[in-house]
Design an enzyme around this catalytic site. Structure first.
Site, mmCIF file in Angstrom:
data_model
loop_
_atom_site.group_PDB
_atom_site.id
_atom_site.type_symbol
_atom_site.label_atom_id
_atom_site.label_comp_id
_atom_site.label_asym_id
_atom_site.label_seq_id
_atom_site.Cartn_x
_atom_site.Cartn_y
_atom_site.Cartn_z
ATOM 1 N N THR A 86 -112.044 -39.004 63.000
ATOM 2 C CA THR A 86 -112.923 -38.060 62.340
ATOM 3 C C THR A 86 -113.750 -37.366 63.408
ATOM 4 O O THR A 86 -114.008 -37.931 64.474
ATOM 5 C CB THR A 86 -113.840 -38.756 61.320
ATOM 6 O OG1 THR A 86 -114.715 -37.792 60.725
ATOM 7 C CG2 THR A 86 -114.691 -39.832 61.967
ATOM 8 N N GLY A 87 -114.150 -36.127 63.134
ATOM 9 C CA GLY A 87 -114.962 -35.409 64.108
ATOM 10 C C GLY A 87 -114.527 -33.970 64.246
ATOM 11 O O GLY A 87 -113.864 -33.415 63.374
ATOM 12 N N ARG A 110 -107.179 -22.207 58.486
ATOM 13 C CA ARG A 110 -107.392 -23.049 59.668
ATOM 14 C C ARG A 110 -107.029 -24.489 59.341
ATOM 15 O O ARG A 110 -107.405 -25.025 58.299
ATOM 16 C CB ARG A 110 -108.841 -22.967 60.126
ATOM 17 C CG ARG A 110 -109.199 -23.891 61.312
ATOM 18 C CD ARG A 110 -109.839 -25.171 60.842
ATOM 19 N NE ARG A 110 -110.303 -26.029 61.956
ATOM 20 C CZ ARG A 110 -110.780 -27.255 61.808
ATOM 21 N NH1 ARG A 110 -110.867 -27.777 60.593
ATOM 22 N NH2 ARG A 110 -111.164 -27.961 62.847
ATOM 23 N N VAL A 111 -106.274 -25.141 60.204
ATOM 24 C CA VAL A 111 -105.915 -26.544 60.051
ATOM 25 C C VAL A 111 -106.460 -27.303 61.250
ATOM 26 O O VAL A 111 -106.262 -26.885 62.393
ATOM 27 C CB VAL A 111 -104.385 -26.731 59.958
ATOM 28 C CG1 VAL A 111 -104.022 -28.209 59.884
ATOM 29 C CG2 VAL A 111 -103.832 -25.995 58.736
ATOM 30 N N GLY A 112 -107.145 -28.395 61.001
ATOM 31 C CA GLY A 112 -107.686 -29.214 62.071
ATOM 32 C C GLY A 112 -106.774 -30.363 62.437
ATOM 33 O O GLY A 112 -105.571 -30.355 62.168
ATOM 34 N N ASP A 113 -107.362 -31.383 63.027
ATOM 35 C CA ASP A 113 -106.576 -32.503 63.560
ATOM 36 C C ASP A 113 -106.117 -33.482 62.488
ATOM 37 O O ASP A 113 -105.110 -34.177 62.673
ATOM 38 C CB ASP A 113 -107.413 -33.277 64.576
ATOM 39 C CG ASP A 113 -108.604 -33.982 63.929
ATOM 40 O OD1 ASP A 113 -109.512 -33.273 63.445
ATOM 41 O OD2 ASP A 113 -108.619 -35.226 63.874
ATOM 42 N N THR A 147 -114.817 -36.371 57.198
ATOM 43 C CA THR A 147 -113.391 -36.660 57.042
ATOM 44 C C THR A 147 -113.227 -38.154 56.781
ATOM 45 O O THR A 147 -113.948 -38.976 57.355
ATOM 46 C CB THR A 147 -112.651 -36.268 58.330
ATOM 47 O OG1 THR A 147 -112.669 -34.854 58.456
ATOM 48 C CG2 THR A 147 -111.213 -36.770 58.338
ATOM 49 N N GLY A 201 -112.265 -31.167 65.170
ATOM 50 C CA GLY A 201 -110.816 -31.237 65.256
ATOM 51 C C GLY A 201 -110.188 -30.603 66.470
ATOM 52 O O GLY A 201 -109.208 -31.126 67.004
#
Length: 347
Positions: free
Chosen positions: A266-267, A243-246, A215, A269
Site C-alpha cells: 500500500t502507498g 490511471r492505474v497504480g501498483d 489500499t 503507486g
C-alpha cells in the site's frame, strides 16, 4: 489437523498513512471484521485464495478504506477500482482495473483467475466478463459517499488556488530521498511533519486524511501449504480517469509464489511500480532473507531510491511474516493458531 500439515496464517493490511486519531477506531473495526472473515475461510478448510478474497471483500464493503465503496474519487468525480488476486501454488492470477460498476472488484479478479485463460481485464471489458460469470452491475453512485465528494471539492479548490498536488511520492519537486545510504526509516514524528508541510494550509487543518492511502490487501498460507495474495484499491484522490497504480499489477502491489513468498503493498503507486517492489521483496525471501528482513529492506529501498512512502506485508511458505512501513501509521491484522491480533501500528 495432522502434525505434518502447515499451520494456516492470515496477514492483512488496511492502508498506511497519517490517519488522524478519530479514524483509528473505524480502521480497527474494519480490520477485525476482515480478519475474522478470512480466518473463518481457512478454518473451514478453505484455500489461501478463499481467505484473501474473503478478507478483502469485507474491506471493500467498508467505506473506511480506499477500496470499493468509499474510495477516493477521480478528477471527474467517479470511482474507478483496481484489484488483483494471485495463487502461489500455480501462479494463476486474476486482475481487473478501472472498473466502475462492480461492488467487489476482488471477486471479479477471482473470476478471472478461475474462469479465464487470460490474466487481466480493464474497464468495460472487465465488467462484461464479470457479468458473464454472474456478477451484478451497479450504478457508480452506489460506490460514492458524501465524505469523498467533499474531499474532492476541497482538493480541487486548493489546486485551483495554485496549491501543489502532493499525491505522488518519488517526484523530486515534493520529496527528496535521505542523504544516508543505510535506508533507515524516518522517525514517525519527523515524517508526519514532512507530510504536513507538503500539504496546503487548508488541507492540513481541515482534513488530515486527505493524504491517506488506504489500499487494502491480504496474504495467506493454508493447511495445504499454498500461499495467496490479494490487493484492492480505489486509487488516489483526484486521479486522472484511466490511471492505474501498483495495486493490481503483478509484481508491483501484489505477488504470490510458494517458492518465495506472498506480498501485498500500500502507498504511493508510481514509485512502487517503477521498482516492481513486490517481486523485489519476494525475491529477497527466495534468496534467503526472512520475510521481516525483506519487508524492512523493501521499504528502505523504496524511500532511498525514489523517495517513496508506503507499507508492505509479506508471508513466507513456512509461515514467517514481515510487516514494514515508513509512514506514521499502518493498519494491520494477523490471525493464526494462537489467535487474532490487529492494530494501527506494528506495536
Amino acid at each position: 489437523m495432522s502434525l505434518s500439515e502447515p499451520k494456516p496464517v492470515l496477514l492483512i493490511h488496511g492502508g498506511a498513512w497519517a490517519m488522524p486519531d478519530d479514524a483509528v477506531a473505524a480502521h480497527e473495526r474494519g480490520i477485525a471484521a476482515a480478519l475474522s472473515a478470512g480466518w473463518a475461510a481457512l478454518q473451514r478448510g478453505g484455500t489461501s485464495v478463499d481467505a484473501v478474497e474473503a478478507a478483502v471483500t469485507v474491506m471493500e464493503d467498508d467505506d473506511t478504506f480506499d477500496a470499493g465503496r468509499g474510495s477516493f474519487l477521480t478528477r471527474d468525480g467517479r470511482v474507478q477500482l483496481d484489484a488483483l488476486l494471485m495463487n502461489g501454488e500455480n501462479l494463476r492470477t486474476g486482475g481487473v482495473a478501472c472498473v466502475e460498476r462492480l461492488k467487489n472488484p476482488i471477486q471479479a479478479a477471482r473470476l478471472v483467475l478461475d474462469k479465464s485463460p487470460h490474466v487481466y481485464f480493464v474497464g468495460p471489458g472487465a465488467e462484461r466478463f464479470a457479468t458473464q460469470h454472474g456478477m451484478r452491475l451497479i450504478d457508480n453512485t452506489e460506490l460514492i459517499v458524501p465524505r469523498e465528494r467533499e474531499r474532492l471539492m476541497d482538493f480541487q479548490r486548493n489546486e485551483a488556488a495554485g496549491g501543489a498536488d502532493t499525491t505522488f511520492s518519488g517526484n523530486s519537486e515534493f520529496t527528496a530521498p535521505p542523504t544516508t545510504t543505510e535506508g533507515t526509516a524516518l522517525e514517525e514524528t519527523a515524517l508526519e511533519a514532512e507530510v504536513e508541510r507538503a500539504l496546503a494550509e487548508n488541507l492540513r487543518i481541515d482534513d488530515p486524511t486527505l493524504h491517506s492511502h488506504d489500499t487494502v490487501g491480504a496474504v495467506a498460507l493454508d493447511k495445504y501449504g499454498n500461499l495467496a495474495a490479494a490487493t484492492s484499491t480505489g486509487g488516489t484522490l483526484s486521479k486522472a480517469p484511466g490511471r492505474v497504480g501498483d495495486s493490481s499489477l503483478i509484481g508491483c502491489g501484489c505477488y504470490a509464489d510458494n517458492l518465495s513468498a506472498a506480498v501485498s503493498l500500500t502507498g504511493w503507486g508510481e514509485p512502487i511500480m517503477k521498482l516492481v517492489l513486490g517481486k523485489w521483496a519476494v525475491d529477497r525471501v527466495a534468496a534467503g532473507a526472512t520475510p521481516q528482513e525483506a519487508a524492512t529492506d523493501a521499504i528502505a529501498y523504496l524511500y532511498r531510491r525514489l523517495g517513496g512512502h508506503g507499507g508492505i506485508i509479506l508471508l513466507g511458505p513456512d509461515g514467517q511474516l514481515g510487516l514494514a512501513h515508513n509512514t506514521p501509521r499502518m493498519a494491520w491484522g494477523i490471525a493464526n493458531a494462537d489467535g487474532q491480533n490487529f492494530g494501527i501500528t506494528r506495536n
